[in-house]
Design an enzyme around this catalytic site. Structure first.
Site, PDB file in Angstrom:
ATOM      1  N   ASN A   1       0.861  -1.184   0.000  1.00 44.57           N
ATOM      2  CA  ASN A   1       0.000   0.000   0.000  1.00 44.57           C
ATOM      3  C   ASN A   1       0.902   1.239   0.000  1.00 44.57           C
ATOM      4  OD1 ASN A   1      -1.398   2.295   1.068  1.00 44.57           O
ATOM      5  ND2 ASN A   1      -3.014   0.950   1.820  1.00 44.57           N
TER       6      ASN A   1
ATOM      7  N   ARG B   1       4.742  18.552   1.063  1.00 43.38           N
ATOM      8  CA  ARG B   1       5.503  19.662   0.516  1.00 43.38           C
ATOM      9  C   ARG B   1       5.007  20.180  -0.830  1.00 43.38           C
ATOM     10  NH1 ARG B   1      10.874  21.095   2.223  1.00 43.38           N
ATOM     11  NH2 ARG B   1      10.554  21.309   4.437  1.00 43.38           N
TER      12      ARG B   1
ATOM     13  N   HIS C   1      -5.344   3.720  -1.839  1.00 38.38           N
ATOM     14  CA  HIS C   1      -6.600   3.993  -1.132  1.00 38.38           C
ATOM     15  C   HIS C   1      -6.907   5.480  -1.303  1.00 38.38           C
ATOM     16  CE1 HIS C   1      -9.174   2.961   2.644  1.00 38.38           C
ATOM     17  NE2 HIS C   1      -9.698   3.987   1.998  1.00 38.38           N
TER      18      HIS C   1
ATOM     19  N   ARG D   1      -8.805   8.639  -0.867  1.00 40.07           N
ATOM     20  CA  ARG D   1      -9.895   9.090   0.012  1.00 40.07           C
ATOM     21  C   ARG D   1     -10.545  10.320  -0.618  1.00 40.07           C
ATOM     22  NH1 ARG D   1      -9.799   6.312   4.799  1.00 40.07           N
ATOM     23  NH2 ARG D   1      -7.904   5.091   5.092  1.00 40.07           N
TER      24      ARG D   1
ATOM     25  N   HIS E   1      -4.030  11.584   0.684  1.00 39.46           N
ATOM     26  CA  HIS E   1      -2.870  10.709   0.419  1.00 39.46           C
ATOM     27  C   HIS E   1      -2.770  10.540  -1.106  1.00 39.46           C
ATOM     28  CE1 HIS E   1      -4.823   8.776   4.187  1.00 39.46           C
ATOM     29  NE2 HIS E   1      -3.945   9.645   4.622  1.00 39.46           N
TER      30      HIS E   1
ATOM     31  N   GLU F   1      -8.597   0.470  -2.964  1.00 38.89           N
ATOM     32  CA  GLU F   1      -9.473   0.343  -1.796  1.00 38.89           C
ATOM     33  C   GLU F   1     -10.268   1.626  -1.626  1.00 38.89           C
ATOM     34  OE1 GLU F   1      -6.161  -1.588   1.248  1.00 38.89           O
ATOM     35  OE2 GLU F   1      -6.893   0.452   1.529  1.00 38.89           O
TER      36      GLU F   1
ATOM     37  N   THR G   1      -7.901   6.348   9.362  1.00 35.26           N
ATOM     38  CA  THR G   1      -7.576   5.150   8.602  1.00 35.26           C
ATOM     39  C   THR G   1      -8.755   4.190   8.765  1.00 35.26           C
ATOM     40  OG1 THR G   1      -5.967   3.373   8.304  1.00 35.26           O
ATOM     41  CG2 THR G   1      -6.334   4.113  10.561  1.00 35.26           C
TER      42      THR G   1
ATOM     43  N   HIS H   1      -3.897  -4.499   7.755  1.00 34.39           N
ATOM     44  CA  HIS H   1      -3.965  -3.437   8.758  1.00 34.39           C
ATOM     45  C   HIS H   1      -3.033  -3.745   9.917  1.00 34.39           C
ATOM     46  CE1 HIS H   1      -5.415   0.253  10.441  1.00 34.39           C
ATOM     47  NE2 HIS H   1      -6.041   0.440   9.315  1.00 34.39           N
TER      48      HIS H   1
ATOM     49  N   HIS I   1       1.631   1.025   6.251  1.00 29.58           N
ATOM     50  CA  HIS I   1       2.252   1.886   7.265  1.00 29.58           C
ATOM     51  C   HIS I   1       3.587   1.339   7.789  1.00 29.58           C
ATOM     52  CE1 HIS I   1       2.238   4.984  10.341  1.00 29.58           C
ATOM     53  NE2 HIS I   1       2.572   4.052  11.216  1.00 29.58           N
TER      54      HIS I   1
HETATM   55  N1  PXP Z   1      -6.280  -2.785   4.141  1.00 30.93           N
HETATM   56  C1  PXP Z   1      -7.145  -1.743   4.206  1.00 30.93           C
HETATM   57  C2  PXP Z   1      -8.558  -1.968   3.789  1.00 30.93           C
HETATM   58  C3  PXP Z   1      -6.717  -0.478   4.619  1.00 30.93           C
HETATM   59  O1  PXP Z   1      -7.577   0.546   4.638  1.00 30.93           O
HETATM   60  C4  PXP Z   1      -5.362  -0.302   4.971  1.00 30.93           C
HETATM   61  C5  PXP Z   1      -4.880   1.044   5.386  1.00 30.93           C
HETATM   62  O2  PXP Z   1      -5.123   1.957   4.380  1.00 30.93           O
HETATM   63  C6  PXP Z   1      -4.505  -1.415   4.889  1.00 30.93           C
HETATM   64  C7  PXP Z   1      -4.999  -2.639   4.487  1.00 30.93           C
HETATM   65  C8  PXP Z   1      -3.053  -1.320   5.218  1.00 30.93           C
HETATM   66  O3  PXP Z   1      -2.897  -1.064   6.570  1.00 30.93           O
HETATM   67  P1  PXP Z   1      -1.481  -0.608   7.121  1.00 30.93           P
HETATM   68  O4  PXP Z   1      -1.178   0.714   6.475  1.00 30.93           O
HETATM   69  O5  PXP Z   1      -1.689  -0.523   8.591  1.00 30.93           O
HETATM   70  O6  PXP Z   1      -0.493  -1.659   6.714  1.00 30.93           O
END
Ligand code: PXP
Length: 239
Positions: free
Chosen positions: A7, A18, A43, A45, A50, A70, A100, A190, A214
């Protein structure tokens, strides 16, 4: 082995701090693939804080592995995905202002809504996954929405892991077994990290893919992106 989708939202977060184009998000996506990742996740939003919608269009033609988008399926998101046609779309129930994703779908309350949006994606040839917790009722009902896969929301696993590993993973083993039994593919994501990923992957059956952002991007500050991706891949080899 379980597939690794990186991700890259956090790379976009740094760029956006910046203005300008450092780091280059498109190049990062290309490099994650070159360094061995099996896919790229974005992802976007609604406030584009982001990944921007324009990033999604730019990245799509450059991805040769799996592109996963996502997001919460409002009309704007649906139109983006139907236009870009990624390999996979992952539906998350988070409200626009959420920091998040922090919960899975209630597949009973949202069944009709999910059936409708999933049908649109399936008609366009896009594989679907829905973000979900380990509640077995939600998983059973997920199979009635027509989705191809579920993505298990692993934050509770990550939180419990340092305290009691077996207790942390047990609900996910049950959830994965149930999902498999009702014919669903299984993704997870996650807060997965270098610390907790191997145990999860070794213990949870039928895992198709993990999506990690992350921790992986944070580890890359110390180890570099190429080394970091290799380290995560090593943890995903099945024993
Ligand atoms: N899966 C989903 C549906 C998410 O929303 C996220 C965070 O955007 C992740 C996975 C990845 O999570 P992490 O950034 O904590 O690895």
């Amino acid at each position: 082995m379980t597939r690794l989708s990186v991700n890259i939202n956090k790379i976009a977060t740094i760029r956006n701090a910046r203005g300008g184009n450092i780091p280059n998000v498109l190049q990062a996506a290309i490099d994650c693939e070159r360094f061995g990742a099996h896919g790229i996740t974005v992802h976007p939003r609604p406030d584009e804080r982001h990944i921007r919608y324009s990033d999604v269009y730019e990245i799509r033609p450059k991805i040769t592995t799996e592109f996963n988008i996502e997001g919460y399926p409002n009309r704007k998101f649906l139109d983006l995905v139907l236009d870009v046609k990624p390999h996979q779309v992952t539906l998350v129930p988070d409200p626009p202002e959420a920091l998040t994703s922090n919960a899975g779908w209630d597949t009973i309350a949202n069944k009709d809504f999910l059936i409708d949006v999933i049908k649109e994606f399936k008609n366009a040839g896009v594989r679907t996954s829905i973000f979900i917790d380990t509640n077995l009722k939600n998983i059973e009902n997920a199979s009635l929405t027509g989705t191809d896969r579920v993505e298990l929301y692993t934050e509770p696993y990550a939180a419990e892991y340092p305290i009691n590993q077996l207790k942390a993973v047990a609900p996910f083993i049950g959830a994965a077994k149930k999902a498999h039994e009702v014919g669903l593919g299984i993704n997870a994501g996650h807060d997965l990290s270098l610390e907790n990923l191997k145990y999860f992957n070794d213990m949870v059956p039928h895992l198709d893919e993990v999506s990690i952002g992350h921790a992986l991007i944070s580890d890359a500050l110390y180890f570099g992106l190429e080394n970091t991706i290799q380290m995560y891949l090593k943890l995903l080899e099945k024993i």
